[in-house]
Design a protein around this motif. Sequence first.
Motif, short mmCIF file in Angstrom:
data_model
loop_
_atom_site.label_atom_id
_atom_site.label_comp_id
_atom_site.label_asym_id
_atom_site.label_seq_id
_atom_site.Cartn_x
_atom_site.Cartn_y
_atom_site.Cartn_z
N HIS A 73 15.60 6.80 14.84
CA HIS A 73 15.67 5.49 15.50
C HIS A 73 15.42 4.37 14.48
O HIS A 73 16.02 3.30 14.57
N PHE A 74 14.52 4.63 13.54
CA PHE A 74 14.26 3.65 12.49
C PHE A 74 15.53 3.39 11.68
O PHE A 74 15.83 2.25 11.33
N TRP A 75 16.30 4.43 11.40
CA TRP A 75 17.52 4.26 10.62
C TRP A 75 18.63 3.58 11.42
O TRP A 75 19.47 2.89 10.85
N PRO B 186 6.69 3.30 6.17
CA PRO B 186 7.58 3.21 7.33
C PRO B 186 7.99 4.60 7.81
O PRO B 186 7.98 5.56 7.05
N PRO B 187 8.39 4.72 9.07
CA PRO B 187 8.74 6.03 9.63
C PRO B 187 10.14 6.48 9.20
O PRO B 187 11.08 6.48 10.00
N GLY C 13 4.28 -7.55 13.59
CA GLY C 13 3.92 -6.19 13.22
C GLY C 13 2.42 -5.99 13.15
O GLY C 13 1.89 -4.96 13.57
N GLN C 14 1.72 -6.98 12.62
CA GLN C 14 0.27 -6.90 12.54
C GLN C 14 -0.36 -6.87 13.94
O GLN C 14 -1.26 -6.07 14.20
N ARG C 15 0.13 -7.69 14.82
CA ARG C 15 -0.41 -7.73 16.17
C ARG C 15 -0.12 -6.43 16.92
O ARG C 15 -0.98 -5.90 17.63
N PHE D 276 7.66 0.62 16.13
CA PHE D 276 7.15 1.42 15.02
C PHE D 276 5.92 0.84 14.35
O PHE D 276 5.27 1.51 13.57
N GLY D 277 5.61 -0.43 14.58
CA GLY D 277 4.41 -1.01 14.00
C GLY D 277 4.67 -1.86 12.77
O GLY D 277 5.80 -2.23 12.44
N PHE D 278 3.58 -2.16 12.08
CA PHE D 278 3.58 -3.09 10.96
C PHE D 278 4.47 -2.62 9.81
O PHE D 278 5.27 -3.39 9.27
N ALA D 279 4.33 -1.38 9.41
CA ALA D 279 5.06 -0.88 8.24
C ALA D 279 6.56 -0.95 8.44
O ALA D 279 7.30 -1.36 7.54
N ALA D 280 7.04 -0.57 9.60
CA ALA D 280 8.48 -0.61 9.87
C ALA D 280 8.98 -2.04 9.96
O ALA D 280 10.09 -2.35 9.52
#
Length: 160
Positions: free
Chosen positions: A42-44, A36-37, A147-149, A101-105
């Motif tokens: 922004h993630f936090w 994850p980022p 997230g996968q998509r 952020f995508g799948f990991a986030a």
Amino acid sequence: MSLDDKAERGAYPKPLLAGSQGFVGRAKSRWHLYRPPVRNWHFWVVQGLVLFIAGVHSTLEFFQEVWYPAYLPFDPLHSYLLSFIPVTLLFIPVVYAALNFGFAAAVATAVWCTILTIPNVIMHQGVERVREAGQLGIVDATAFFVGQRVEQEMYARRTA
């Protein structure tokens, strides 16, 4: 005929990553995709929103269980609806993390939601426990699939 010519024609398998250190090199390159980022603020902020929603949910559960008869001016049906709403609100940070952020986030946010909501699942009994666990399962599944998509779309844009 050299070994490289045979590998090009499919007689021998090519290494997955040219110049890699074998398994460790491939594992490092794949781990980078699923991290994850954590350096993005922004993630936090999204993780703080999860913490806020889980806190509101726990507070409503506390009021419903402990102070309901004396202090809450509404019937039990409304108190159950109030405890249902915060778990549903967990979709907002999970989908936001997936889209930005995508799948990991998305998966990291869903795991954080699950960790913070597990005490509420344990606190309930019977059908309410199944309801809470079911809602968490839906949040986790949403994080995985959305997230996968989004990750597939991001990859398609990078390669176009």
